[in-house]
Design an enzyme around this catalytic site. Structure first.
Site, PDB file in Angstrom:
ATOM      1  N   HIS A 152      27.342 -73.011 -28.797  1.00 53.90           N
ATOM      2  CA  HIS A 152      28.545 -72.482 -29.439  1.00 53.90           C
ATOM      3  C   HIS A 152      28.989 -71.177 -28.793  1.00 53.90           C
ATOM      4  O   HIS A 152      30.170 -70.944 -28.572  1.00 53.90           O
ATOM      5  CB  HIS A 152      28.305 -72.291 -30.933  1.00 53.90           C
ATOM      6  CG  HIS A 152      27.079 -71.480 -31.265  1.00 53.90           C
ATOM      7  ND1 HIS A 152      25.835 -71.737 -30.727  1.00 53.90           N
ATOM      8  CD2 HIS A 152      26.908 -70.399 -32.075  1.00 53.90           C
ATOM      9  CE1 HIS A 152      24.961 -70.851 -31.196  1.00 53.90           C
ATOM     10  NE2 HIS A 152      25.586 -70.033 -32.006  1.00 53.90           N
ATOM     11  N   ARG A 153      28.001 -70.319 -28.478  1.00 59.08           N
ATOM     12  CA  ARG A 153      28.318 -69.031 -27.860  1.00 59.08           C
ATOM     13  C   ARG A 153      28.827 -69.239 -26.437  1.00 59.08           C
ATOM     14  O   ARG A 153      29.762 -68.578 -25.992  1.00 59.08           O
ATOM     15  CB  ARG A 153      27.092 -68.118 -27.872  1.00 59.08           C
ATOM     16  CG  ARG A 153      27.411 -66.675 -27.466  1.00 59.08           C
ATOM     17  CD  ARG A 153      26.253 -65.738 -27.708  1.00 59.08           C
ATOM     18  NE  ARG A 153      25.955 -65.623 -29.122  1.00 59.08           N
ATOM     19  CZ  ARG A 153      24.889 -66.162 -29.718  1.00 59.08           C
ATOM     20  NH1 ARG A 153      24.000 -66.836 -29.015  1.00 59.08           N
ATOM     21  NH2 ARG A 153      24.701 -66.031 -31.005  1.00 59.08           N
ATOM     22  N   ASN A 172      20.870 -57.354 -29.857  1.00 57.93           N
ATOM     23  CA  ASN A 172      20.015 -58.538 -29.730  1.00 57.93           C
ATOM     24  C   ASN A 172      19.826 -58.874 -28.251  1.00 57.93           C
ATOM     25  O   ASN A 172      20.749 -59.289 -27.571  1.00 57.93           O
ATOM     26  CB  ASN A 172      20.678 -59.703 -30.481  1.00 57.93           C
ATOM     27  CG  ASN A 172      19.835 -60.964 -30.474  1.00 57.93           C
ATOM     28  OD1 ASN A 172      19.271 -61.347 -29.479  1.00 57.93           O
ATOM     29  ND2 ASN A 172      19.781 -61.613 -31.625  1.00 57.93           N
ATOM     30  N   GLY A 213      18.076 -61.275 -26.776  1.00 58.90           N
ATOM     31  CA  GLY A 213      18.223 -62.695 -26.470  1.00 58.90           C
ATOM     32  C   GLY A 213      19.683 -63.068 -26.278  1.00 58.90           C
ATOM     33  O   GLY A 213      20.055 -63.772 -25.341  1.00 58.90           O
ATOM     34  N   LYS A 214      20.505 -62.571 -27.183  1.00 57.83           N
ATOM     35  CA  LYS A 214      21.953 -62.836 -27.125  1.00 57.83           C
ATOM     36  C   LYS A 214      22.554 -62.216 -25.867  1.00 57.83           C
ATOM     37  O   LYS A 214      23.354 -62.847 -25.166  1.00 57.83           O
ATOM     38  CB  LYS A 214      22.606 -62.236 -28.381  1.00 57.83           C
ATOM     39  CG  LYS A 214      24.016 -62.688 -28.618  1.00 57.83           C
ATOM     40  CD  LYS A 214      24.614 -61.991 -29.824  1.00 57.83           C
ATOM     41  CE  LYS A 214      24.142 -62.555 -31.141  1.00 57.83           C
ATOM     42  NZ  LYS A 214      24.924 -62.005 -32.286  1.00 57.83           N
ATOM     43  N   GLY A 219      16.517 -67.144 -33.566  1.00 53.31           N
ATOM     44  CA  GLY A 219      17.196 -67.463 -34.824  1.00 53.31           C
ATOM     45  C   GLY A 219      16.865 -68.854 -35.334  1.00 53.31           C
ATOM     46  O   GLY A 219      15.695 -69.226 -35.471  1.00 53.31           O
ATOM     47  N   TYR A 220      17.905 -69.635 -35.579  1.00 48.66           N
ATOM     48  CA  TYR A 220      17.735 -70.972 -36.154  1.00 48.66           C
ATOM     49  C   TYR A 220      17.531 -72.064 -35.094  1.00 48.66           C
ATOM     50  O   TYR A 220      17.449 -73.245 -35.444  1.00 48.66           O
ATOM     51  CB  TYR A 220      18.950 -71.326 -37.024  1.00 48.66           C
ATOM     52  CG  TYR A 220      19.133 -70.428 -38.225  1.00 48.66           C
ATOM     53  CD1 TYR A 220      18.304 -70.554 -39.347  1.00 48.66           C
ATOM     54  CD2 TYR A 220      20.114 -69.450 -38.252  1.00 48.66           C
ATOM     55  CE1 TYR A 220      18.468 -69.731 -40.457  1.00 48.66           C
ATOM     56  CE2 TYR A 220      20.286 -68.617 -39.353  1.00 48.66           C
ATOM     57  CZ  TYR A 220      19.460 -68.761 -40.450  1.00 48.66           C
ATOM     58  OH  TYR A 220      19.615 -67.940 -41.555  1.00 48.66           O
ATOM     59  N   ASP A 231      30.512 -63.112 -33.899  1.00 46.81           N
ATOM     60  CA  ASP A 231      29.904 -63.398 -35.188  1.00 46.81           C
ATOM     61  C   ASP A 231      29.614 -64.888 -35.156  1.00 46.81           C
ATOM     62  O   ASP A 231      30.480 -65.693 -34.816  1.00 46.81           O
ATOM     63  CB  ASP A 231      30.820 -63.037 -36.355  1.00 46.81           C
ATOM     64  CG  ASP A 231      30.037 -62.999 -37.666  1.00 46.81           C
ATOM     65  OD1 ASP A 231      28.951 -62.395 -37.686  1.00 46.81           O
ATOM     66  OD2 ASP A 231      30.488 -63.593 -38.653  1.00 46.81           O
TER      67      ASP A 231
END
Length: 200
Positions: free
Chosen positions: A181-182, A10, A12-13, A154-155, A70
């Site tokens: 969160h990440r 991913n 973006g991640k 994503g969301y 995750d």
């Protein structure tokens, strides 16, 4: 320079991860960089278990230090679903534009105080010597009434942050990297890695 593989494709991640870990002085490689498209069976019952499964699987293949995350969205009104199934929610290849609209439609008429949600991220780092580190981060918010924002992925376009009065897809990447969160889980992992590397 040390090398760490982050078990994701991913982009973006990966951009977020490289920004947050840039002062660690390590080279961050993705599975794309390795031309690795292995299918990992994520059969853990928690975010932490799944992140460990991913990190250990790639570490055993490469004999390198491997990090994996995750993460997912927990919606209280849905009994914390989609949770660990966030990426596969409504089908693995279902676009997020559809998933986001589906969630908003399911929450139609549900008042604000029952729209609580949180993003959860667990990060695992597996070392060739068998050592495994894990950290977790949480970002609290609620589900918005409509899709908003072009940033993030994503969301993010339906995750409303009351303190910013907008979704996490409407704040800048730099701002998100301070509160997500990440980011929280990665900051904790960065400290763990600094401690580990300083003892070598």
């Amino acid at each position: 320079m040390k090398k760490i593989i982050f078990a994701t494709t991913n982009e973006g991640k990966l951009k977020e991860i490289r920004m947050i870990l840039q002062d660690l002085n390590v080279e961050i490689l993705s599975l794309k960089d390795l031309n690795c498209n292995i299918k990992i069976v994520e059969d853990g019952k928690t975010f932490e278990e799944n992140s460990i499964i991913k990190a250990k699987t790639i570490m055993e293949l490469t004999n390198e230090i491997v990090m994996a995350d995750d993460s997912g969205l927990e919606i209280e009104y849905f009994n914390n679903d989609p949770g660990i199934y966030s990426a596969r929610y409504l089908g693995e290849d279902t676009p997020y534009s559809y998933k986001n609209q589906y969630i908003i439609d399911k929450l139609e008429g549900v008042e604000e105080d029952k729209r609580a949600a949180r993003f959860v991220c667990s990060i695992a780092c597996a070392f060739p010597n068998g050592k495994v580190l894990t950290t977790q981060g949480v970002m609290n918010g609620r589900i918005a009434y409509k899709i908003n924002g072009e940033n993030g992925f994503g969301y993010d376009p339906i995750f409303y942050l009351p303190e910013y009065q907008c979704t996490s897809a409407e704040i800048s990447v730099e701002e998100k990297n301070k509160i997500s969160h990440r980011a929280i889980a990665l900051d904790k992992m960065k400290e763990e890695l600094k401690n580990t590397f300083s003892r070598e």
